[in-house]
Design an enzyme around this catalytic site. Structure first.
Site, PDB file in Angstrom:
ATOM      1  CD  GLU A 194      -3.846  21.389  30.803  1.00  0.00           C
ATOM      2  OE1 GLU A 194      -4.650  20.841  31.588  1.00  0.00           O
ATOM      3  OE2 GLU A 194      -3.820  21.155  29.588  1.00  0.00           O
ATOM      4  CD  GLU A 235      -1.695  18.370  27.768  1.00  0.00           C
ATOM      5  OE1 GLU A 235      -0.828  18.472  28.667  1.00  0.00           O
ATOM      6  OE2 GLU A 235      -2.887  18.121  28.003  1.00  0.00           O
TER       7      GLU A 235
END
Length: 400
Positions: A223, A311
């Site tokens: 991320e 995710e």
């Protein structure tokens, strides 16, 4: 829980020892910091707790429900090529925006991500993965290895032990006929270039080891955040992909996008063109990310970007807030419509909403319905055998 607070459990692998979290300055985890924009999360954090000692449990969620078989899109059992590992699923390739098998048949992967391997290593076991495969209909598991948090790969964690957990996870997934994502889980480091050299070394070693495995997927930056630009991420990605391609010429690679994997439109406007078999990751938490992020994803896909949701959670972006099942269902329906793969966060008994197990559950396999949190029950009902969205139900068996 906020950064720096001690978590529950036994501890983190640091230099070969199980170091307890109490008194340690844990730089906390998921979505640490404020996400800006109308697709942003809130300023709550997902702090990362240490692992809890667990004893294996017995029992089964499935009960009398029979496992479906045939060409329902789940990963086939043993591969046709006897030179491959037993149970090794077929090779994946990207055609346009669609993930497919080697014959061009669409493939949709659905599964679960571990929590940080250093904190919750006990869930990496064959019995656990096999239950997810056979009773939940999952066909992929993600191995999340943090890079910069306490005990992270680049910040004092025992690198040999972390790599051994990766190997154990790949072995368990392979034996169960599942795909497996090796996740370089950047978070508090923000910019993936922070540990560029370490990433090159890691993926060079891993790609050499698993070049012949058709079920291994490389996720090279979890991320990117903290204002990092797509040009920064792209510069990093092209260097890591070059390293991987030097060992594994066609393994599937997942590339993160800015702002905690939300700005997929930036990647769509300037994709990586020097390499093939690449997808771009989008992450969402259903109680925070709703229509605007769904619209952004749809536009990116329709512009030609192959998207993979590596995710997601059905709670808010902190990982520990309210659940929104209605929004979660809307996300799942849209992903199924476009054949986009999606992997849930997280496999642990951490006392947070996104964990699929209750904090009181001490088992590491053989889970029953009573062991599941509300997030876990939603996931099982969505993916479980006979559920509304069994993994890959719209796709055919995977071919080499």
């Amino acid at each position: 829980m906020t950064a720096g607070e001690a978590g529950n459990g036994a501890g983190v692998l640091v230099d070969g020892e199980a170091a307890g979290p109490e008194g340690q300055n844990q730089e906390a985890g998921k979505n640490a910091g404020v996400q800006s924009g109308d697709r942003a999360g809130n300023s709550e954090t997902k702090s990362e707790a240490a692992s809890q000692d667990s004893a294996a449990g017995n029992g089964s969620i499935q009960g009398d429900t029979e496992v479906k078989s045939g060409t329902d899109g789940r990963v086939s059992g043993a591969a046709d090529d006897t030179e491959k590992e037993p149970g090794l699923p077929g090779a994946l390739k990207v055609i346009g925006t669609q993930l497919t098998d080697s014959r061009g048949t669409p493939v949709q992967l659905k599964g679960i991500s571990t929590h940080g391997l250093a904190w919750y290593p006990e869930y990496v076991n064959a019995a656990c993965f096999r239950q997810f495969r056979e009773e939940w209909g999952m066909n992929v598991v993600r191995l999340a290895m943090y890079t910069a948090e306490y005990g992270g790969y680049c910040t004092g964690g025992n690198q040999d032990e972390l790599k051994e957990l990766i190997r154990d996870g790949v072995s368990c997934a392979t034996d169960c006929g599942m795909y497996v994502i090796i996740d370089w889980h950047i978070l508090s480091d923000g910019n993936p270039n922070t540990y560029l050299e370490e990433a090159k070394e890691f993926f060079g070693e891993i790609a050499e080891e698993y070049a012949e495995y058709t079920n291994v997927i490389y996720e090279i930056c979890n991320e990117p955040n903290g204002g990092v630009s797509w040009s920064d991420v792209k510069e990093y990605a092209e260097q890591i992909i070059e390293v991987i391609r030097g060992e594994d010429e066609d393994g599937l690679i997942l590339v993160g996008t800015p702002n905690w994997c939300q700005y997929v439109e930036q990647a769509a406007a300037d994709p990586i063109t020097a390499y093939d078999n690449i997808m771009y990751t989008l992450h969402f938490y259903a109680a925070t990310h709703t229509d605007s992020l769904r619209d952004a994803m749809t536009k990116a896909v329709e512009a030609g970007l192959p998207v993979f949701v590596s995710e997601y959670g059905i709670c808010d972006a902190s990982g520990n807030g309210a659940i929104d099942k209605e929004q979660a269902d809307r996300w799942a329906e849209l992903l199924d419509e476009y054949g986009i793969s999606y992997v849930a966060w997280n496999l642990s008994n951490k006392a947070e909403t996104s964990a699929i197990l209750k904090s009181s559950c001490g088992k590491v396999s053989g889970f029953t319905l009573e062991d599941l949190s509300d997030s876990g029950k939603w996931l099982y009902e969505r993916l479980g055998v006979g559920g509304s969205g069994a993994a890959g139900e719209k796709t055919a068996a995977i071919h080499l």
